[in-house]
Design a protein around this motif. Structure first.
Motif: not given
Length: 368
Positions: A235-264
């Motif tokens: 998982y990769v997300s570049c945050i250089n715009s307001l929409y990018g920040y919002y979209q990436t933050s909402m991605d974290l509510l997906n358990p699969q993405i959260w686990n990959e970034l913080f647990i796995d």
């Protein structure tokens, strides 16, 4: 990886995210309830065994220094090596206040460094990677420069750098684009090279009037170096715009993405702040949300992220929103597709709604 020097360049373009970067650089934008964006690249470097990391400070450096301090939370508060800072240039006689100039004025630090390689990256990209694999790729291909890239899997609506590679991974073209398709090979803004190559690029580019490391250094010198692209499929997300920040933050509510970034994978470190657990009152109703320590909730929270010490009173409804530290939402207020920066107060009976593609922003310390 103890023979790799990490450099984090915080001279980043914030024009498309200026609503939440007026008093802070992109690197210290609050993220995921308790982190800052710089935590991801810094943690990946430390977890990969890099013990010496330089931070190239931007003009607005107070929040960086407050967050990182000595680097203790990343095990970089060392007597030798560890965390160090490269100060921005403030020479009024030279109008070129740039990343290349800062590198150029700190070349003696690089020359004295015992590390053989330099890993250069910005802080606006969210990922969790083991750089040992990148180093092996760099050595096996005998590359002069290795560029990390990813395929976003969705359309990007903000500026990015797109590369083209041959079958063997050799980069044949590099271009800056205003947007990119879902199958594009998009640079992660992370480069691995020998210290010798880094010094050559900085000296050659700056002394010929350059200001940007990628544009004036790498892109204009592709004929002189073997540049390879290394694809990262996590998982990769570049945050250089307001929409990018919002979209990436909402991605974290997906358990699969959260686990990959913080647990796995290896842990993401941040500055430690002790606080009491969140309190869910009898009328609290919370669905698919990230709730940080110190929050008090008496209303509805759905598909949202609440940072530390947020107070949600009775009758409040929050959907698809990001509420940063210290905010207070009073009785019967409603927020949907909203980003509240730190210490915002929303008084009773207020209704705020933004679009899914462009959330409504409430700036820091605002009272509505």
């Amino acid at each position: 990886m103890n023979y790799v020097l990490g450099l984090i360049n915080l001279h980043e373009d914030n024009r498309l995210i200026k609503e939440i970067t007026r008093k802070r650089p992109i690197a210290t934008i609050p993220f995921a309830g308790r982190y800052r964006l710089i935590d991801f690249i810094l943690s990946s470097m430390v977890n990969s065994g890099i013990i010496s990391v330089g931070i190239m400070l931007p003009d607005k450096a107070a929040s960086i220094l407050d967050h990182l301090r000595s680097g203790k939370d990343w095990d970089l508060a060392r007597r030798h090596e560890g965390l160090f800072y490269l100060l921005p240039s403030n020479d009024d006689d030279d109008i070129r206040q740039s990343e290349l100039k800062t590198f150029y004025q700190n070349l003696n630090i690089m020359r004295r460094s015992p590390q053989e390689y330099i890993l250069l990256s910005g802080a606006h990209t969210v990922f969790n990677i083991d750089f040992n694999n990148v180093l092996r790729f760099h050595q096996n291909t005998n590359a002069d420069i290795t560029m990390l890239y990813y395929r976003p899997g969705r359309k990007l609506h903000s500026p990015c750098t797109v590369i083209k590679t041959k079958e063997n991974g050799l980069v044949s073209d590099i271009a800056n684009c205003p947007a990119a398709g879902e199958d594009a090979d998009v640079s992660m803004g992370t480069y691995l090279m020998s210290r010798k190559v880094f010094l050559e690029i900085v000296e050659h580019s700056y002394e010929r009037g350059g200001s940007d490391f990628l544009l004036d250094g790498i892109m204009r010198m592709t004929a002189h170096y073997n540049i390879y692209g290394c694809c990262y499929d996590g998982y990769v997300s570049c945050i250089n715009s307001l929409y990018g920040y919002y979209q990436t933050s909402m991605d974290l509510l997906n358990p699969q993405i959260w686990n990959e970034l913080f647990i796995d994978n290896a842990p993401i470190y941040t500055r430690t702040k002790d606080d009491v657990p969140a309190q869910y009152k009898s009328r609290a109703n919370v669905h698919n949300s990230l709730i940080s320590n110190g929050c008090t909730i008496e209303g509805l929270v759905e598909n949202s992220i609440l940072f530390r010490d947020v107070r949600i009173e009775k009758g409040v409804k929050i959907k698809n929103s990001i509420i940063m530290q210290g905010c207070q939402l009073h009785k019967n207020s409603c927020l949907e597709n909203v980003i509240c920066d730190k210490n915002v107060t929303i008084s009773a009976e207020k209704y705020l709604k933004g679009a899914e593609s462009y959330p409504f922003i409430v700036e820091k310390n605002t009272v509505i």
